[in-house]
Design a protein around this motif. Structure first.
Motif, PDB file in Angstrom:
ATOM      1  N   TYR A 166      -1.960   0.781  -4.409  1.00 58.68           N
ATOM      2  CA  TYR A 166      -0.606   0.156  -4.146  1.00 58.68           C
ATOM      3  C   TYR A 166       0.277   0.589  -4.789  1.00 58.68           C
ATOM      4  O   TYR A 166       0.088   1.123  -6.251  1.00 58.68           O
ATOM      5  N   LYS A 167       1.521   0.292  -4.659  1.00 59.34           N
ATOM      6  CA  LYS A 167       2.580   0.560  -5.600  1.00 59.34           C
ATOM      7  C   LYS A 167       3.582  -0.835  -5.354  1.00 59.34           C
ATOM      8  O   LYS A 167       3.577  -1.582  -4.617  1.00 59.34           O
ATOM      9  N   SER A 168       4.302  -0.819  -6.414  1.00 57.99           N
ATOM     10  CA  SER A 168       5.151  -2.293  -6.683  1.00 57.99           C
ATOM     11  C   SER A 168       6.444  -2.024  -5.769  1.00 57.99           C
ATOM     12  O   SER A 168       7.018  -1.018  -5.548  1.00 57.99           O
TER      13      SER A 168
ATOM     14  N   ARG B 144       0.750  -1.205  -0.002  1.00 59.98           N
ATOM     15  CA  ARG B 144      -0.178   0.030   0.071  1.00 59.98           C
ATOM     16  C   ARG B 144       0.955   1.245  -0.056  1.00 59.98           C
ATOM     17  O   ARG B 144       1.944   1.405   0.688  1.00 59.98           O
ATOM     18  N   LYS B 145       0.189   2.222  -0.739  1.00 63.22           N
ATOM     19  CA  LYS B 145       1.159   3.528  -1.048  1.00 63.22           C
ATOM     20  C   LYS B 145       1.187   4.293   0.377  1.00 63.22           C
ATOM     21  O   LYS B 145       2.414   4.813   1.028  1.00 63.22           O
ATOM     22  N   ASP B 146       0.337   4.133   1.473  1.00 60.08           N
ATOM     23  CA  ASP B 146       0.175   4.754   2.616  1.00 60.08           C
ATOM     24  C   ASP B 146       0.792   3.944   3.876  1.00 60.08           C
ATOM     25  O   ASP B 146       0.892   4.098   5.139  1.00 60.08           O
ATOM     26  N   GLU B 147       1.347   2.674   3.241  1.00 62.31           N
ATOM     27  CA  GLU B 147       2.069   1.539   4.120  1.00 62.31           C
ATOM     28  C   GLU B 147       1.268   1.027   5.114  1.00 62.31           C
ATOM     29  O   GLU B 147       1.808   0.377   6.174  1.00 62.31           O
TER      30      GLU B 147
END
Length: 398
Positions: A248-250, A230-233
């Motif tokens: 999400y990010k890779s 997740r982008k926000d972790e």
């Protein structure tokens, strides 16, 4: 009930078939009320005489049959009105190149049952060629690696008589301390694992892969949450990723910095993060030398896959600096294997595996009731109309 086996007419020629001669014989013995007719073909991996020898009728006209089984799309000129067809139609995503095919099937009041959407109650596909895509794709990846590092040569799978001959080539593979990363947990992933196990490459955890050094070749097999965060972790789960891929990010680069070989067998859903981009491949720490892209999404989640390759010419080079094709054996150039019809390299084995699944999971329901819920849910059109589930394709065929 009369079942017809279609001749594959799409170009390039496809040698696969939905049912082998032995499988036809099995069906005829188990279901006395069933008759099977096979369309004459000089392309199929099983000759017409092999079908005749098993007591199957070989004909040049299937218009008297109730159900017609094929593999790839049927040319519009060959469609027969009012029949039940099963094949991979490649229409459910609104593919423009098959617009005329779907429109024609609607006009001819054909019941189109697509193998791709024959799914169980957990929405998992019941039938397909994914396992053999994984088997041949993994083999081709090691063939590519041998040519890249100039240490060994494997006989191309399509030149092998069958899977047994192909697997006899695996003893020629020379590896040292290579690190291999694999994606995809479905049928494709199972096929990849089968080859890795036959080569006797040890499987390690993702943490071991990232943090440990080894004196032998090893591989790790990743699920999608292993390389997407997740982008926000915040904490993630499968349901959240399915429903909110844009959040999400890779995180695949941490594996790309360690891996020598990447075998891509994942399913990519629209809107999901790319595993690695063209920009990522320029990173000085990007270490992958060979990509076996079984998924083969062009200009998509695997940045080095800029086109598909062919069975007879399976490898091309991707230069991360120029973002163009180059000699795959040059230093700094990624060797890419991106054949998009891998199961065709072992047509007999792939057909046998497919037919076994068809007989076990689909045929009993199809013969008992063509309106069975399984069949109904996979029916794209019937009686001159798109079914409710696929009504979203209405604008596509107008």
């Amino acid at each position: 009930m009369k079942i017809g086996i279609l001749k594959e007419e799409k170009k390039p020629a496809d040698k696969r078939v939905a049912l082998t001669p032995d499988q036809c014989k099995f069906i005829l013995e188990k279901y006395p009320s069933v008759e099977i007719f096979v369309m004459q073909s000089n392309i199929r991996c099983y000759s017409d005489n092999l079908y005749r020898n098993k007591g199957v009728n070989v004909v040049n006209d299937l218009s008297h049959c109730d159900i017609l089984l094929g593999i790839k799309e049927v040319p519009t000129s060959s469609l027969i009105a009012g029949k039940i067809y099963l094949f991979f139609s490649h229409t459910i995503k609104g593919q423009k190149y098959n617009r005329k095919l779907l429109s024609k099937m609607v006009d001819l009041k054909i019941q189109m049952v697509d193998y791709e959407v024959l799914k169980d109650t957990e929405n998992k596909r019941l039938i397909g060629f994914g396992k053999y895509a994984g088997i041949v794709g993994a083999y081709n990846t090691f063939l590519t690696y041998g040519l890249k590092v100039k240490k060994y040569n494997l006989k191309p799978a399509y030149n092998c008589i069958d899977k047994n001959e192909m697997e006899s080539q695996l003893c020629k593979i020379i590896l040292q301390k290579e690190k291999i990363v694999v994606t995809g947990k479905g049928r494709v992933g199972q096929g990849i694992n089968e080859i890795l196990n036959k080569i006797k490459i040890r499987k390690v955890s993702k943490n071991e892969f990232l943090n440990n050094n080894f004196n032998e070749p090893i591989y790790t097999h990743l699920d999608y949450l292993d390389y997407n965060i997740r982008k926000d972790e915040k904490k993630s789960n499968k349901s959240d990723f399915y429903n909110n891929p844009s959040l999400y990010k890779s995180s695949f680069m941490k594996f790309a910095k360690k891996a020598d070989i990447f075998i891509a067998g994942h399913y990519y859903a629209e809107g999901s993060p790319y595993l690695f981009s063209k920009k990522d491949a320029k990173n000085i720490n990007f270490n992958i030398k060979v990509v076996g892209d079984i998924s083969c999404d062009i200009d998509g989640p695997v940045g080095s896959t800029i086109r598909s390759s062919s069975i007879k010419n399976p490898i091309y080079g991707y230069n991360p600096i120029t973002e163009k094709e180059d000699d795959f054996q040059k230093k700094g150039v990624i060797a890419v294997m991106a054949v998009d019809n891998l199961p065709c390299e072992l047509p007999k084995n792939a057909s046998e595996d497919f037919g076994n699944e068809l007989i076990k999971k689909i045929l009993p329901k199809l013969l008992k009731n063509t309106n069975d819920i399984l069949i109904k849910n996979a029916t794209i059109c019937k009686n001159g109309l798109l079914t409710k589930k696929f009504n979203y394709l209405e604008k596509f065929i107008k």
